[in-house]
Scaffold this active site. Structure first.
Site, mmCIF file in Angstrom:
data_model
loop_
_atom_site.group_PDB
_atom_site.id
_atom_site.type_symbol
_atom_site.label_atom_id
_atom_site.label_comp_id
_atom_site.label_asym_id
_atom_site.label_seq_id
_atom_site.Cartn_x
_atom_site.Cartn_y
_atom_site.Cartn_z
ATOM 1 N N GLU A 147 0.831 -1.206 0.000
ATOM 2 C CA GLU A 147 0.000 0.000 0.000
ATOM 3 C C GLU A 147 0.865 1.256 0.000
ATOM 4 O O GLU A 147 1.776 1.414 0.808
ATOM 5 C CB GLU A 147 -0.941 0.018 1.206
ATOM 6 C CG GLU A 147 -1.895 1.206 1.158
ATOM 7 C CD GLU A 147 -3.052 1.112 2.132
ATOM 8 O OE1 GLU A 147 -3.039 0.215 3.003
ATOM 9 O OE2 GLU A 147 -3.984 1.944 2.010
ATOM 10 N N GLU A 241 -12.722 2.004 2.623
ATOM 11 C CA GLU A 241 -12.013 2.069 3.903
ATOM 12 C C GLU A 241 -12.259 3.414 4.587
ATOM 13 O O GLU A 241 -12.189 4.466 3.950
ATOM 14 C CB GLU A 241 -10.506 1.891 3.685
ATOM 15 C CG GLU A 241 -9.715 1.943 4.980
ATOM 16 C CD GLU A 241 -8.221 1.777 4.751
ATOM 17 O OE1 GLU A 241 -7.627 0.908 5.387
ATOM 18 O OE2 GLU A 241 -7.657 2.522 3.934
HETATM 19 MN MN MN Z 1 -5.839 2.203 2.875
#
Ligand code: MN
Length: 290
Positions: A147, A241
């Site tokens: 990420e 998210e």
């Molecule tokens: Mn994230």
């Protein structure tokens, strides 16, 4: 295309009952998939999870985690490097047991504001680290999504371009880029080019608003982002998210700098996020058909 929901929309931890509830609420909100936050793999209730997921109405598409101070492989400290390997090793056992195809997040460092730039020697250590966890993951049929996060949460991978350069060095087929619109909105020049640059090396996507509130209530340029996903024929997971101190543990709130809440009603938030993602992706697709 799988549209997923991050577990922290529903609960702060995932023992048997909490996981069962989160999975059924994810399904009720219209999502196809669930992302399991695995902050502490060593303490995760795998037996409870295995009992629950068999009857669950949605699949666990991924687990996600970031390293902590004592497991950060980028510090030049052999002990934390080994602790990082052990943490990912246990996470991969869990991901495999749950039948999930991805392990994603900041697998390569601690999620925090660093006070120094990363050095070349530290970068080389992290290349070695990611090769090792990639080989372990590969034997289990799992893909890793690294990420890309903003400058206040990593001193290493802040842009898609940096992640691609890093992945070139790692040179393992099951290591992909994980982009997150919240972080892109801070660091990238626009919301399309990083997606186009990644192409088939984009493995995982988080959709989060600029202030992590309701999708569409902030400054993220979703139109260009979803057009770009469509242009590269992206068919991996897209997961919503967000974080609220109403749900998550105080330590995590502090780490992520959640100082105010943009939402309280998980059901309403998730229902609208699912509709928002599907509507934007569908709208992007139609422009190519005509
Ligand atoms: Mn994230």
């Amino acid at each position: 295309m799988q549209i997923g929901c991050h577990g922290l929309v529903w609960a702060g931890s995932f023992e048997r009952e909490a996981l069962a509830s989160a999975l059924s609420r994810t399904h009720a909100a219209g999502f196809d998939a669930f992302e399991l936050p695995l902050m502490n793999p060593a303490a995760f209730d795998l037996d409870g999870a295995l009992e629950v997921i068999e009857a669950a109405p949605v699949k666990v598409v991924a687990a996600s985690l970031g390293q902590s101070r004592d497991s950060d492989p980028s510090l030049g400290d052999p002990e934390s490097f080994q602790a990082g390997l052990a943490k990912i090793g246990r996470a991969l056992e869990i991901v495999q047991a749950l039948g999930a195809p991805y392990l994603v997040g900041v697998l390569y460092g601690e999620l925090r504001k660093y006070t120094e730039p990363i050095t070349d020697a530290q970068r080389a250590d992290v290349v070695d680290f990611v090769r090792r966890i990639a080989d372990d993951a590969g034997e289990r049929g799992i893909e890793l999504g690294l990420e890309v996060v903003n400058r206040y949460e990593s001193n290493h991978l802040n842009t898609g371009r940096q992640a691609l350069d890093f992945i070139d060095r790692v040179d393992r087929p099951n290591v992909k880029v994980h982009l997150d619109t919240y972080h892109m909105n801070i660091e990238e020049s626009d919301m399309a080019q990083p997606v186009l640059d990644c192409g088939d090396r984009l493995g995982y996507v988080h959709v989060g608003e600029s202030h992590r509130g309701y999708l569409g209530s902030g400054t993220v340029d979703y139109m260009n982002f979803f057009h770009a996903l469509d242009r590269i024929n992206y068919d991996g997971p897209i997961t919503f998210e967000t974080f609220s101190t109403a749900i998550i543990h105080e330590d995590l709130s502090r780490m992520l700098a959640v100082w105010r809440n943009l939402w309280e009603d998980s059901e309403d938030l998730a229902l609208r996020a699912n509709q928002f993602i599907r509507a934007h992706y569908r709208a992007a697709q139609t422009t190519r058909m005509h």
